[in-house]
Structure formats: C-alpha cells, structure tokens
Design an enzyme around this catalytic site. Structure first.
Site, PDB file in Angstrom:
ATOM      1  N   ASP A   2       7.433  22.560   0.402  1.00 33.20           N
ATOM      2  CA  ASP A   2       7.690  23.695  -0.494  1.00 33.20           C
ATOM      3  C   ASP A   2       6.922  23.601  -1.813  1.00 33.20           C
ATOM      4  O   ASP A   2       7.178  24.372  -2.733  1.00 33.20           O
ATOM      5  CB  ASP A   2       9.188  23.836  -0.776  1.00 33.20           C
ATOM      6  CG  ASP A   2       9.782  22.600  -1.431  1.00 33.20           C
ATOM      7  OD1 ASP A   2       9.258  21.501  -1.198  1.00 33.20           O
ATOM      8  OD2 ASP A   2      10.764  22.738  -2.180  1.00 33.20           O
TER       9      ASP A   2
ATOM     10  N   LYS B 102      10.294  20.779 -10.169  1.00 32.56           N
ATOM     11  CA  LYS B 102       9.099  19.954 -10.163  1.00 32.56           C
ATOM     12  C   LYS B 102       7.980  20.769  -9.525  1.00 32.56           C
ATOM     13  O   LYS B 102       8.239  21.726  -8.799  1.00 32.56           O
ATOM     14  CB  LYS B 102       9.349  18.643  -9.436  1.00 32.56           C
ATOM     15  CG  LYS B 102       9.860  18.745  -8.009  1.00 32.56           C
ATOM     16  CD  LYS B 102      10.223  17.344  -7.554  1.00 32.56           C
ATOM     17  CE  LYS B 102      10.579  17.286  -6.080  1.00 32.56           C
ATOM     18  NZ  LYS B 102      11.994  17.578  -5.817  1.00 32.56           N
TER      19      LYS B 102
ATOM     20  N   ASP C 293       3.954  18.873  -0.776  1.00 27.94           N
ATOM     21  CA  ASP C 293       4.878  18.833   0.357  1.00 27.94           C
ATOM     22  C   ASP C 293       5.190  20.225   0.900  1.00 27.94           C
ATOM     23  O   ASP C 293       4.556  21.211   0.514  1.00 27.94           O
ATOM     24  CB  ASP C 293       6.170  18.129  -0.056  1.00 27.94           C
ATOM     25  CG  ASP C 293       6.978  18.956  -1.042  1.00 27.94           C
ATOM     26  OD1 ASP C 293       6.367  19.734  -1.794  1.00 27.94           O
ATOM     27  OD2 ASP C 293       8.205  18.831  -1.063  1.00 27.94           O
TER      28      ASP C 293
ATOM     29  N   SER D 151      12.088  21.272   2.222  1.00 23.00           N
ATOM     30  CA  SER D 151      11.141  20.453   1.474  1.00 23.00           C
ATOM     31  C   SER D 151      10.188  19.681   2.377  1.00 23.00           C
ATOM     32  O   SER D 151       9.488  20.255   3.190  1.00 23.00           O
ATOM     33  CB  SER D 151      11.933  19.524   0.559  1.00 23.00           C
ATOM     34  OG  SER D 151      11.067  18.846  -0.292  1.00 23.00           O
ATOM     35  N   HIS D 152      10.204  18.355   2.262  1.00 25.09           N
ATOM     36  CA  HIS D 152       9.253  17.509   2.984  1.00 25.09           C
ATOM     37  C   HIS D 152       9.727  17.192   4.396  1.00 25.09           C
ATOM     38  O   HIS D 152       9.039  16.479   5.120  1.00 25.09           O
ATOM     39  CB  HIS D 152       9.068  16.211   2.204  1.00 25.09           C
ATOM     40  CG  HIS D 152      10.387  15.555   1.924  1.00 25.09           C
ATOM     41  ND1 HIS D 152      11.290  16.095   1.036  1.00 25.09           N
ATOM     42  CD2 HIS D 152      10.976  14.477   2.459  1.00 25.09           C
ATOM     43  CE1 HIS D 152      12.375  15.357   1.027  1.00 25.09           C
ATOM     44  NE2 HIS D 152      12.221  14.365   1.875  1.00 25.09           N
TER      45      HIS D 152
ATOM     46  N   ASP E 121       6.687  21.342  -4.287  1.00 25.53           N
ATOM     47  CA  ASP E 121       7.150  20.790  -5.562  1.00 25.53           C
ATOM     48  C   ASP E 121       6.813  19.313  -5.742  1.00 25.53           C
ATOM     49  O   ASP E 121       6.910  18.784  -6.834  1.00 25.53           O
ATOM     50  CB  ASP E 121       8.652  21.060  -5.791  1.00 25.53           C
ATOM     51  CG  ASP E 121       9.537  20.528  -4.682  1.00 25.53           C
ATOM     52  OD1 ASP E 121       9.008  19.892  -3.747  1.00 25.53           O
ATOM     53  OD2 ASP E 121      10.761  20.759  -4.750  1.00 25.53           O
ATOM     54  N   ARG E 122       6.415  18.642  -4.651  1.00 28.70           N
ATOM     55  CA  ARG E 122       6.059  17.222  -4.783  1.00 28.70           C
ATOM     56  C   ARG E 122       4.557  17.049  -4.894  1.00 28.70           C
ATOM     57  O   ARG E 122       3.791  17.952  -4.528  1.00 28.70           O
ATOM     58  CB  ARG E 122       6.536  16.442  -3.562  1.00 28.70           C
ATOM     59  CG  ARG E 122       8.030  16.420  -3.417  1.00 28.70           C
ATOM     60  CD  ARG E 122       8.441  15.533  -2.268  1.00 28.70           C
ATOM     61  NE  ARG E 122       9.894  15.406  -2.254  1.00 28.70           N
ATOM     62  CZ  ARG E 122      10.549  14.384  -1.751  1.00 28.70           C
ATOM     63  NH1 ARG E 122       9.891  13.382  -1.202  1.00 28.70           N
ATOM     64  NH2 ARG E 122      11.864  14.341  -1.782  1.00 28.70           N
TER      65      ARG E 122
HETATM   66  C1  G16 Z   1      14.860  16.404  -3.698  1.00 26.59           C
HETATM   67  C2  G16 Z   1      15.289  16.560  -5.124  1.00 26.59           C
HETATM   68  C3  G16 Z   1      14.722  15.451  -5.959  1.00 26.59           C
HETATM   69  C4  G16 Z   1      15.089  14.106  -5.387  1.00 26.59           C
HETATM   70  C5  G16 Z   1      14.634  14.039  -3.934  1.00 26.59           C
HETATM   71  C6  G16 Z   1      15.095  12.788  -3.227  1.00 26.59           C
HETATM   72  O1  G16 Z   1      13.494  16.607  -3.598  1.00 26.59           O
HETATM   73  O2  G16 Z   1      14.864  17.796  -5.640  1.00 26.59           O
HETATM   74  O3  G16 Z   1      15.193  15.597  -7.254  1.00 26.59           O
HETATM   75  O4  G16 Z   1      14.501  13.072  -6.100  1.00 26.59           O
HETATM   76  O5  G16 Z   1      15.181  15.117  -3.219  1.00 26.59           O
HETATM   77  O6  G16 Z   1      16.477  12.807  -3.119  1.00 26.59           O
HETATM   78  P1  G16 Z   1      17.238  11.780  -2.210  1.00 26.59           P
HETATM   79  O7  G16 Z   1      16.799  10.411  -2.673  1.00 26.59           O
HETATM   80  O8  G16 Z   1      18.683  12.057  -2.460  1.00 26.59           O
HETATM   81  O9  G16 Z   1      16.816  12.016  -0.783  1.00 26.59           O
HETATM   82  P2  G16 Z   1      12.898  17.639  -2.549  1.00 26.59           P
HETATM   83  O10 G16 Z   1      11.421  17.581  -2.758  1.00 26.59           O
HETATM   84  O11 G16 Z   1      13.351  17.113  -1.202  1.00 26.59           O
HETATM   85  O12 G16 Z   1      13.528  18.942  -2.890  1.00 26.59           O
END
Ligand code: G16
Length: 541
Positions: free
Chosen positions: A277, A374, A275, A112-113, A279-280
């Site tokens: 991937d 997302k 981000d 992800s990010h 989704d953000r």
């Molecule tokens: C992931 C999850 C999200 C979550 C985020 C933050 O996002 O898919 O649902 O809100 O992590 O999670 P945490 O607070 O546990 O770090 P992504 O974009 O990283 O896949």
C-alpha cells in the site's frame, strides 16, 4: 432507496496494529465486510454533509469491497465519496486526500505487505479526519460495535471505478479521482525537484522496485516523468491483484533481486522499494543496506537540505522497538525524541500538536507531518534530495553519520505462524521472569533492567500497556520481544536486537557477527526453541 439487512456479529473483528486483517476467504463470507464497515459508520465522528475517501492497494477483492462500501456510505448519510480511479490510492495518498478535501475520514482497503490473492490476505482500515489511522479509542469503539451489530444498510448503485468523473448513488455524489495527481503535487512542494533533476542529468541513477503493488503508478509519474529518471528505473510497476505471486514486503528477503543488484558492480546510486500500500520503504545504497532505524536517523540529520524542512525539525518520534540511532540526532539538534508503542496511529497526536516533524519505525516506515501515515516514496524522495544536494554516495553519508553519532547495529528476527497458545505461553513466561532478570549475566552481557513497555500519550493522556518486553544490558545493548499485531496466521514473534558502538568504536563490522551474543542471550532468556520448536527465525530484517 435505503435497504436494511439484518445481521449477526462475527467473532474476532478486532482491528490490530493497523486495521482489520484477515484471509480473503474470511472477508468473502456474507455480511463480514458489511458488518465491519457498518460498525465504522456507526461509531465514526462524521458531521452532516461529510465526505468519505475510499481507496486501496489494488489487491484481490478490492473492487468488490469498494463497490459495497460506496453503496453503504450512500445509505449512511455521507454527502460525497472520493475514490481513487481503479480503486487505487496508496495509504499516504489517501491520508493526503482526506486532509486536502476536508473529509471526515477514509476507508483504506489493504493488508499492506501481506500477500494478495484468493487464498491470501485482505484488510480494512479506517482513518480519521486528520488523515491518520484511527486511534485506539476509536478502534476499540468499532470493535465493541461489531459485537452488537444487528443490521447494515445500503443504497443500490453502480459506479464505473475506471472512469474519472462524477456520478451519483442515491443522494450521494461519487467522484472518481486521479489517485496520483494530488500526491505528486505535494511531493513537488516538499522537495527540491530541480536539484534532483539536475543530478539525474549529471548521472544520479536509481532502481525502484514497486513490487507489482500500489506505488507503480506513483513512481512512474514522479521518478520517471517528473524527475527525469530513464524509463525502466521503476521495476514491477504494474499493480497486480496478487502482486505477481510475491510478498509485497520491501525487506531483504522479498526484495532480494533489488538487494543483489545493489550489491553488484552494476548497482545504481540508490536502490529503493515500497510495499503493498505504499507506506513502507527499503533503502539500499551501492553496496550498503541502510536499516530503517538508521534511515530515520540519517534522514532526520539531513532533512534541512530539503525545502520543506529547511527551517528545522520540531521533534523526532520513533516506536519503542526502533533503534536509538535517532535519539542521538535529536540530542544533537536539541529537539525532543518521543518513544511510542508500535503502530503509526501513536504518532498522530504528536504530529497534530506540532511536537514532532519526522517519525519512523523499524518496520520500514518513515514519514513526516506532511500527511498522517508513513510514506514510502516520501522517504525515497528525501534520500534523493539529500544525494542530489550533497553529491555524496549513500555509503559516505552512512559512514560519516556513524563517525559522528556512533552506530546502532540492529536486526529483527521474526518467527512466523507459531501456534497462538505457544506464543502466548512464551510471552507469559517471559513476563513472569522479568523481575528476576536484572543482575543476571548471559555471556559477557549483564541485564541492567527489564520491563513491559507502557505509554502515556503526552498530548491526550491516553494509556497503552503491554507494548513489548524490553531487556536492557549494562553495556547499552537491548533486546525487545513482542508479538506482531498484523499477521493473519497464528502468531508472529518479533525479537529486536540492538547494540551500540560509540564513534570511536567498531563502526564497519558485519551486523550478524556484532549481534551474535545478543542472539544467544535472546534464546537463553525467552526459550524460543523450547516453547516453539523453532531453532532459527523465518525472516531476518
Ligand atoms: C503496520 C503499522 C506499523 C507497524 C507495523 C508492524 O505497518 O502501521 O506502525 O510498525 O505494522 O506491526 P507489527 O509488528 O505489529 O506486525 P503496515 O505497513 O503493515 O501497515
């Protein structure tokens, strides 16, 4: 010919908030990725003749793991693999492809990010047939399997990931597909592209920062080619294995250049970023940052302006730490508001059951029932649709929204890479203090309730406990404390701060000033400095 390799379990292959995320060097150990993927195949529900979707965000190590995952799928009885050209599929595009082609699931290779490169992060996530992240029951079963695994299997084969077309590995068909086409077509169905095109011709301008991550090709195709924004609207549109050395995290720290542009006299009408991937999303109007929680509320309040949502919303869902701004919209629309634990996987049952149409999280995620993830570009396109139809600037949409519903001032403070034992000690002490908090005052704030958030899924009845500590104040303000489930180094403490001002209250103030007494209360309640030695957060979003 199927080859079987003996192996032994690795510790710690437990999927977090969103799949298994570790340093690249950890994934590069012999058998490490293989053990996890084999564990997925051993427990996944996949009828005979199943299709598997594979794609990733293009980060370092993507191609290596994709090549091996294809060979392993062939040995594990899949009939067909669909893989994005170049190994690319954004997370929402992968979700769509799983649904559209009736796959039994998909492997999404992304952290992800988090940053990418040989010394940075990698990840593997498994999504199920509805296109969404595997629910906890499945991730727990995968984890249990990783602890007993003793072999993994593959059929040797080579696939040219860069050439669209069909080939074969063992008995399995491998289709390399255009990663953008299906997704772009879906977006055209959801939104009023004609209205947006007309507005662009009339001067609607935007800047989109793809952060050298996966959305570059999607944004070039949809924003520049299909919607007519001029070339150059998409910044950093070339996916790079190390994201150009940056964090592909669309927040005010890592998308600083975009933020500065949006606060300048030369700002376009809309600034947006996505981000690693895809989704953000980050949404900034000319001179005004829209928090993800506010964006969810404003999108929900205006969604009827887009064709896909013209008939109204069935419900809105948000994660617990997300502000209550969307709750007021749901109330006004007369539809249910669902409060879930952090993690997109908790929205899946609500979307499948038709209980919610739009979902969102404070962590820059918004999406709808069009996929089960997302979706960063979806949020950008819905904003564009709203701007095009109303002809109003973002700042006006925001101020009118607050004048109608009130404003939830909101910020998240992150303390990153804390020693895990210290973070755990902080949370344990906080949990132990909960029952004594109600009635205590911190400055002008008096605690009205304090608890650990627990959730029972209203569709399948599954329970999730210890999903974050909530401290509620008599005035309606709130502080939430939880440890992140996505980091790869030590622990990250997240402190979520929220203060509500009614429509007749102070609606146009600076957020830090409005949250100052909550920030002090958070320190007094949790002893962050005493436990961690940190006197200020690393990131404020
Ligand atoms: C992931 C999850 C999200 C979550 C985020 C933050 O996002 O898919 O649902 O809100 O992590 O999670 P945490 O607070 O546990 O770090 P992504 O974009 O990283 O896949």
């Amino acid at each position: 010919m199927i080859q079987t390799f003996p192996t032994t379990p690795f510790d710690g292959q437990k999927p977090g908030t969103s799949g298994l995320r570790k340093k690249v060097r950890v994934f590069q150990q012999p058998d490490y990725a293989e053990n996890f993927i084999q564990s997925v195949f051993d427990v996944a529900e996949r009828p005979a003749g199943s299709t598997l979707v594979i794609g990733g965000d293009g980060r370092f190590h993507n191609r290596t793991v994709i090549a091996r995952a294809i060979e392993m799928a062939a040995a594990n009885g899949y009939a067909r693999v669909l893989v994005g050209q170049g190994g690319i599929l954004s997370t929402p595009a992968a979700s769509h492809v799983i649904r559209k082609y009736g796959a039994s699931g998909g492997l999404i290779l992304s952290a992800s990010h988090n940053p990418g490169g040989p010394d940075e992060d990698f990840g593997i996530k498994y999504n199920i047939a509805n296109g969404g992240p595997a629910p906890e029951a499945v991730t727990e079963a995968i984890y249990a399997r990783t602890q007993t695994i003793d072999r993994w299997m593959m059929v040797e084969g080579e696939v040219d990931l860069d050439r669209i077309g069909t080939s074969q590995v063992g008995d399995m068909v491998v289709e390399v597909i255009d990663p953008v086409a299906d997704y772009a077509e879906l977006m055209e169905e959801l939104f009023d592209f004609d209205a947006i095109r007309t507005a662009v011709r009339g001067g609607l301008s935007m800047a989109f920062d793809a952060m050298h991550a996966v959305t570059g090709p999607y944004a070039h195709e949809i924003l520049e080619r299909r919607l007519g924004f001029p070339a150059g609207t998409v910044h950093n549109g070339q996916p790079l294995e190390d994201f150009g050395g940056h964090h592909p995290d669309p927040n005010l720290v890592h998308a600083r250049v975009l933020y500065d542009l949006m606060m300048s006299d030369d700002a376009p009408a809309l600034g947006a970023a996505s981000d690693g991937d895809g989704d953000r999303n980050l949404i900034i109007g000319k001179g005004v940052f829209i928090t993800p929680s506010d964006s969810l509320a404003m999108l929900a309040a205006n969604a009827h302006l887009a064709p896909a949502y013209a008939g109204g919303l069935k419900g809105i869902a948000r994660s617990m730490p997300t502000s209550a701004a969307a709750d007021r919209v749901a109330e006004a629309l007369g539809i249910p508001l669902w409060e879930t634990p952090t993690g997109w996987k908790f929205f899946g049952t609500l979307l499948d059951a038709g209980k919610a149409t739009i979902c969102g999280e404070e962590s820059a995620g918004t999406g709808s029932d069009h996929v089960r993830e997302k979706d960063g570009l979806w949020a950008v396109l819905l904003w564009l649709n709203i701007l095009a139809v109303t002809g109003k600037p973002v700042a006006q949409i925001a101020s009118e929204h607050w004048a109608r519903f009130g404003r939830n001032y909101y910020a998240r403070h992150d303390y990153e890479a804390i020693a895990t034992d210290k973070a755990n000690a902080l949370m344990a002490a906080l949990e132990a203090s909960l029952s004594g908090l109600p009635g205590q005052s911190f400055g002008a704030l008096t605690v009205s309730a304090a608890d650990q958030f627990a959730y029972t899924d209203p569709v399948d009845g599954s329970e999730s406990h210890k999903q974050g500590v909530r401290v509620m104040f008599a005035c309606g303000s709130r502080i939430v404390f939880r440890l992140s489930g996505t980091g790869t180094e030590g622990a990250t403490l997240r402190v979520y701060l929220e203060r509500y001002e009614a429509p007749d209250g102070r609606l146009a103030e600076e957020t830090p000033a409005m949250l100052a007494d909550l920030i002090a209360a958070a320190e007094a309640i949790a002893g962050i400095a005493a436990h961690t030695g940190r006197t200020a957060p690393d990131v404020v979003t």
